[in-house]
Structures are given as C-alpha cells and as structure tokens.
Design a protein around this motif. Structure first.
Motif, PDB file in Angstrom:
ATOM      1  N   HIS A  69     -85.266  20.714   3.274  1.00 33.24           N
ATOM      2  CA  HIS A  69     -85.037  22.040   3.853  1.00 33.24           C
ATOM      3  C   HIS A  69     -84.268  22.857   2.828  1.00 33.24           C
ATOM      4  CE1 HIS A  69     -84.935  20.112   8.152  1.00 33.24           C
ATOM      5  NE2 HIS A  69     -86.032  19.819   7.484  1.00 33.24           N
ATOM      6  N   PHE A  70     -84.685  24.087   2.631  1.00 28.14           N
ATOM      7  CA  PHE A  70     -83.996  24.988   1.714  1.00 28.14           C
ATOM      8  C   PHE A  70     -83.143  25.969   2.513  1.00 28.14           C
ATOM      9  CE2 PHE A  70     -87.659  23.537  -0.699  1.00 28.14           C
ATOM     10  CZ  PHE A  70     -87.089  23.237  -1.920  1.00 28.14           C
ATOM     11  N   THR A  71     -82.003  26.350   1.973  1.00 25.02           N
ATOM     12  CA  THR A  71     -81.068  27.217   2.699  1.00 25.02           C
ATOM     13  C   THR A  71     -81.646  28.608   2.949  1.00 25.02           C
ATOM     14  OG1 THR A  71     -79.979  27.776   0.609  1.00 25.02           O
ATOM     15  CG2 THR A  71     -78.983  26.033   1.934  1.00 25.02           C
ATOM     16  N   ASP A  72     -82.489  29.117   2.047  1.00 23.75           N
ATOM     17  CA  ASP A  72     -83.020  30.467   2.228  1.00 23.75           C
ATOM     18  C   ASP A  72     -84.335  30.498   3.010  1.00 23.75           C
ATOM     19  OD1 ASP A  72     -84.649  29.345   0.301  1.00 23.75           O
ATOM     20  OD2 ASP A  72     -84.791  31.190  -0.888  1.00 23.75           O
ATOM     21  N   ASP A  73     -84.797  29.366   3.475  1.00 29.48           N
ATOM     22  CA  ASP A  73     -86.028  29.283   4.270  1.00 29.48           C
ATOM     23  C   ASP A  73     -85.787  28.315   5.431  1.00 29.48           C
ATOM     24  OD1 ASP A  73     -88.607  29.678   5.087  1.00 29.48           O
ATOM     25  OD2 ASP A  73     -89.549  28.665   3.384  1.00 29.48           O
ATOM     26  N   PRO A  74     -84.891  28.682   6.362  1.00 29.00           N
ATOM     27  CA  PRO A  74     -84.462  27.738   7.399  1.00 29.00           C
ATOM     28  C   PRO A  74     -85.539  27.368   8.416  1.00 29.00           C
ATOM     29  CG  PRO A  74     -83.559  29.906   7.829  1.00 29.00           C
ATOM     30  CD  PRO A  74     -84.227  29.979   6.496  1.00 29.00           C
ATOM     31  N   GLU A  75     -86.619  28.107   8.475  1.00 29.20           N
ATOM     32  CA  GLU A  75     -87.666  27.829   9.455  1.00 29.20           C
ATOM     33  C   GLU A  75     -88.760  26.908   8.931  1.00 29.20           C
ATOM     34  OE1 GLU A  75     -87.331  28.713  12.616  1.00 29.20           O
ATOM     35  OE2 GLU A  75     -85.412  29.526  11.964  1.00 29.20           O
TER      36      GLU A  75
END
Length: 126
Positions: A69-75
């Motif tokens: 999971h990336f912090t700038d793409d939480p969905e």
C-alpha cells in the motif's frame, strides 16, 4: 512402555518437521518482503515514507506474493512477486472490492502490467 516411547518419538518428529516448515515459510516471507521493499526504494526510486504497508503471504498463483500500500494512493493495493529472479508487479486492485470496470486510476501501476491487460484473449472453439 515401548509403544509409548515410539508414539512420543513419532509425534516429536512430526512436530519438528512442522516447525522447520513453518520457520522456512516465515523466512521466505520476510526475505521477499525485504526484496520488494529494496526494489521499490532502489529501482523504482520511492522513498520509505511513500510506502505504507508491505506484507507477504502464500497463495496459489503466485505461490508467494507481497501486498503493498502506498501512502498517496490509500484506496489501492499493489501485488509483487519474484519471477525468474526479478521482482515484478503482477496485479493492482482497489483496497475494498473488485474493479470490474477497470475505472480506478492507479497511481503506481507499472507499465508491464498495463501492457498485459490489453493483450486480447483468444478462445479456441472446437
């Protein structure tokens, strides 16, 4: 008394084998998590703070994959594995549910995955 000793020995051996398998599986997960994280930081030039979550797990195909999971793409969640000695992204999905219409704009989807999605599937008819 001899039967009791044989039974104990048998269960001890089974327990020992299970422990070795569990430790080996855990070590494989940790190793692949570190390899994927190194790939993201070194090859893909992400920063450590860009990555929110990295967790390996066993599945069917691939046998061992890593969810990121990336912090700038939480969905979204992204999946990586080691294939032929290389770390590759093999899937991207919304964090909750399935993107049936391929409408979600993934921020970190790699080019190789996008190219594979557009290969037409031909069904052989008999």
């Amino acid at each position: 008394m001899e039967t009791f000793d044989k039974r104990n020995m048998f269960f001890s051996i089974i327990l020992l084998i299970a422990a070795f398998v569990w430790i080996g599986a855990y070590a494989s997960e940790v190793k692949l998590e570190r390899e994927v994280e190194a790939y993201l930081l070194d090859s893909r030039q992400y920063r450590a703070e860009d990555i929110d979550y990295v967790k390996a797990s066993f599945g069917i195909n691939p046998l061992l994959g890593v969810e990121v999971h990336f912090t700038d793409d939480p969905e979204a969640r992204y999946y990586y594995t080691r294939s032929e000695g290389l770390i590759t992204q093999y899937n991207a999905k919304p964090r909750d549910g399935i993107d049936l219409h391929h409408s979600y704009a993934y921020k970190h989807k790699e080019e190789e995955i996008e190219a594979r999605e557009h290969i037409p599937v031909q069904l052989a008819m008999k």
